[in-house]
Each structure stands twice: as C-alpha cells, then as structure tokens.
Design an enzyme around this catalytic site. Structure first.
Site, PDB file in Angstrom:
ATOM      1  N   GLU A   1      -5.706  -4.537  10.632  1.00  0.00           N
ATOM      2  CA  GLU A   1      -4.654  -3.538  10.820  1.00  0.00           C
ATOM      3  C   GLU A   1      -4.923  -2.775  12.112  1.00  0.00           C
ATOM      4  O   GLU A   1      -5.709  -1.808  12.114  1.00  0.00           O
ATOM      5  CB  GLU A   1      -4.649  -2.556   9.647  1.00  0.00           C
ATOM      6  CG  GLU A   1      -4.370  -3.199   8.304  1.00  0.00           C
ATOM      7  CD  GLU A   1      -3.742  -2.212   7.323  1.00  0.00           C
ATOM      8  OE1 GLU A   1      -2.628  -2.487   6.863  1.00  0.00           O
ATOM      9  OE2 GLU A   1      -4.332  -1.160   7.052  1.00  0.00           O
TER      10      GLU A   1
ATOM     11  N   ASN B   1       0.875  -1.178   0.000  1.00  0.00           N
ATOM     12  CA  ASN B   1       0.000   0.000   0.000  1.00  0.00           C
ATOM     13  C   ASN B   1       0.911   1.226   0.000  1.00  0.00           C
ATOM     14  O   ASN B   1       1.487   1.571   1.026  1.00  0.00           O
ATOM     15  CB  ASN B   1      -0.898  -0.029   1.243  1.00  0.00           C
ATOM     16  CG  ASN B   1      -1.751   1.228   1.357  1.00  0.00           C
ATOM     17  OD1 ASN B   1      -1.780   2.047   0.431  1.00  0.00           O
ATOM     18  ND2 ASN B   1      -2.427   1.387   2.475  1.00  0.00           N
TER      19      ASN B   1
ATOM     20  N   GLY C   1       2.397   2.481  10.923  1.00  0.00           N
ATOM     21  CA  GLY C   1       3.365   3.563  10.799  1.00  0.00           C
ATOM     22  C   GLY C   1       4.050   3.930  12.108  1.00  0.00           C
ATOM     23  O   GLY C   1       4.697   4.967  12.219  1.00  0.00           O
TER      24      GLY C   1
ATOM     25  N   HIS D   1      -9.628   1.542   4.940  1.00  0.00           N
ATOM     26  CA  HIS D   1      -8.329   1.674   5.608  1.00  0.00           C
ATOM     27  C   HIS D   1      -8.469   2.631   6.791  1.00  0.00           C
ATOM     28  O   HIS D   1      -9.247   3.596   6.721  1.00  0.00           O
ATOM     29  CB  HIS D   1      -7.292   2.193   4.602  1.00  0.00           C
ATOM     30  CG  HIS D   1      -5.900   2.111   5.142  1.00  0.00           C
ATOM     31  ND1 HIS D   1      -5.383   3.074   5.973  1.00  0.00           N
ATOM     32  CD2 HIS D   1      -4.935   1.167   5.008  1.00  0.00           C
ATOM     33  CE1 HIS D   1      -4.158   2.719   6.323  1.00  0.00           C
ATOM     34  NE2 HIS D   1      -3.860   1.566   5.749  1.00  0.00           N
TER      35      HIS D   1
ATOM     36  N   GLU E   1      -6.734   4.995   7.760  1.00  0.00           N
ATOM     37  CA  GLU E   1      -6.503   6.411   7.426  1.00  0.00           C
ATOM     38  C   GLU E   1      -7.752   7.019   6.777  1.00  0.00           C
ATOM     39  O   GLU E   1      -8.060   8.191   6.979  1.00  0.00           O
ATOM     40  CB  GLU E   1      -5.263   6.534   6.531  1.00  0.00           C
ATOM     41  CG  GLU E   1      -3.989   6.307   7.351  1.00  0.00           C
ATOM     42  CD  GLU E   1      -2.848   5.643   6.618  1.00  0.00           C
ATOM     43  OE1 GLU E   1      -2.838   5.621   5.377  1.00  0.00           O
ATOM     44  OE2 GLU E   1      -1.956   5.102   7.315  1.00  0.00           O
TER      45      GLU E   1
ATOM     46  N   SER F   1       3.250  -2.038  10.525  1.00  0.00           N
ATOM     47  CA  SER F   1       4.690  -2.142  10.770  1.00  0.00           C
ATOM     48  C   SER F   1       5.269  -3.516  10.416  1.00  0.00           C
ATOM     49  O   SER F   1       6.114  -4.053  11.137  1.00  0.00           O
ATOM     50  CB  SER F   1       5.019  -1.760  12.218  1.00  0.00           C
ATOM     51  OG  SER F   1       4.676  -0.405  12.452  1.00  0.00           O
TER      52      SER F   1
ATOM     53  N   LYS G   1       0.129   4.270  -0.371  1.00  0.00           N
ATOM     54  CA  LYS G   1      -0.478   5.485   0.190  1.00  0.00           C
ATOM     55  C   LYS G   1      -0.215   6.678  -0.737  1.00  0.00           C
ATOM     56  O   LYS G   1      -0.252   6.519  -1.954  1.00  0.00           O
ATOM     57  CB  LYS G   1       0.023   5.699   1.620  1.00  0.00           C
ATOM     58  CG  LYS G   1      -0.159   4.432   2.472  1.00  0.00           C
ATOM     59  CD  LYS G   1       0.073   4.625   3.939  1.00  0.00           C
ATOM     60  CE  LYS G   1      -0.163   3.299   4.660  1.00  0.00           C
ATOM     61  NZ  LYS G   1      -0.086   3.389   6.096  1.00  0.00           N
TER      62      LYS G   1
END
Ligand code: 13P
Length: 256
Positions: free
Chosen positions: A171, A13, A177, A99, A101, A217, A15
C-alpha cells in the site's frame, strides 16, 4: 505453485467507519448479491465493536473475517488493547498488521509489527502484513529499500510453514485515500520485488505461494487492470469498500 493457484484475496478495510447495524446490513446485502464464491476470498475487516456481529451473519463459503489491529501480548494490563487470543475467540481468520495509518498516525514501529506477526501465527489468525513507501521516499528513489526493510523485520523470524501462509499488502502511502492509484505497472514492479525478496528470505516455492495484494485508491474503474497484473493477487480496499455497490464490483473483478 503457479499464479492461478493463489486464490484472489479481496478485502474491505472499513477503518473507523460503520456501526454494528451498518456492518451487519452491508454483510448481509453483499452475500445476497454476490453469492457463494469458490474461486476467491472476500474478507471484511470491521471495527472491533462489529466483529462478533459480522461473524454471526457471515454464512457463505468464501467469506472471511479480519480485524484491523491487535496487541502482541497474550494478556495483561494493556488498557485499550485487544489480544490475538481474543480475535481468535471472536472468529477472526485474519488480522491486518502494520497498516500505514498505524505506522504513521500511531507510531507503530517495524519491531512492533514483527511482534504482532509472530503472535498472529501463534494464534492461527493469519496476518495481512502491510508495507509501503511515503511519497518523499518514492521521489527520492527509496521505494524498494523501505519495502525491503519493512518486510525483512516483520518476517525474517518466521518458519517456512508460516511464511507460505502470509498475505502481504503493498500500500503506497501516497495512494491511500488520495484518489491517486499506483498505475498497474508501478504496482506490478513493487509486487515483483516483494516476491523476489521473499524468495531470498525463504525460497522460490514460498515466494510463489505468498499472496501479495495491492491497496491504495482501488475503485471499480481500476480493479480489472490491477487484477490483470501477474503478481497482483488481490486488493485491500478502503473508501470504495464502504458501499455495497462499489465493493461488489471490485469483488466481481473481471479477469482480462
Ligand atoms: P483507500 O482505498 O481509501 O485508498 O484506502 C486504502 C487502504 O488503506 C486499505 O487498507
């Protein structure tokens, strides 16, 4: 279907990183280094702008293209949005949906995600449905309740034939991250819960067919231990997917 029949799904991904040129150079280099893959799927998810160019150079068996988001409507006055028909047209095999985010920065709701999942199946662009709890939710013992709600809203309307093609990405938000990976045991526990819950929503056969992948991660150093867990069928990789060397090592995880 046994564990071994669920083909590992390893996704990058990217991003909001990589220009068209960078995405193409990465795709060409990775294919050259990895070669044909019969026993796993490698999925690249560039930004919308690079989808067409990456599709064009994606030549090897085992490589697949994914978008990172979409809108659920077929067409219309939705400035800035991209439909599933458009993603199918550019050659996407998958679309990442829900996701964290999207949920937490852009305010996507469970109902939005459900509409997108349904629309994705209508267009045969298969959804990679992301679920996962925030740190405060884990610390207050709500992990399974959060994951259950996200899952249930998104997939309860699916036909069994659609449900079996799902890819679900667990996730945990606190692992994205942050450099803080869920331990293989923490991940396995939630993956097991997700599989059981798919069994309750559909049936055991579907639960055993659905692929459940881990994200948060993932690095070359932890990939083999994560992939050794029985209910982890693949990985959704952010930061470590940006360099060919580290993503290549993840793609070439070693079965322990
Ligand atoms: P990182 O691998 O950078 O933690 O990101 C995970 C992720 O969000 C993949 O979708």
């Amino acid at each position: 279907m046994g564990t071994s029949e669920r083909k590992p799904f390893i996704a990058a991904n990217w991003k909001m990183f990589k220009t068209i040129g960078e995405a193409v150079a990465f795709t060409e280099a990775l294919q050259k280094e990895v070669g044909i893959l019969a026993d796993r799927e490698v999925v690249l998810a560039p930004a919308f702008t690079a989808l067409a160019a990456v599709r064009k150079v994606m030549a090897l068996e085992g490589f697949r293209l994914a978008a990172q988001n979409c809108h659920w409507e077929e067409k219309g006055a939705f400035t800035g949005e991209v439909s599933l028909g458009m993603l199918g047209d550019v050659g996407c095999d998958y679309v990442i949906l829900g996701h964290s985010e999207r949920r937490h920065i852009f305010g996507e709701t469970d109902d939005d995600v459900a509409r997108k999942v349904a629309a994705a199946f209508r267009h045969r662009v298969l959804p990679v449905l992301c679920v996962g709890e925030k740190l405060e939710e884990r610390e207050s013992g709500q992990t399974t309740a959060v994951v259950e709600r996200q899952l249930e809203v998104a997939i309860r309307g699916l036909d069994p034939s659609e449900a079996r093609e799902l890819v679900i990405a667990y996730e945990p938000v606190w692992a994205i991250g942050t450099g803080r990976t869920a331990t293989p045991e923490q991940a396995r526990e939630v993956h097991g819960f997700i599989r059981e819950h798919c069994g309750r929503l559909f049936d055991k056969d579907i639960a055993n067919t659905v692929r459940i992948v881990y994200g948060g991660s993932v690095k070359p150093e932890n990939v083999d231990a994560l992939m050794a867990q029985p209910d982890i069928d693949g990985l959704l990789v952010g930061g470590a997917s940006l360099e060919v060397a580290s993503f290549r090592r993840i793609v070439q995880f070693v079965k322990l």
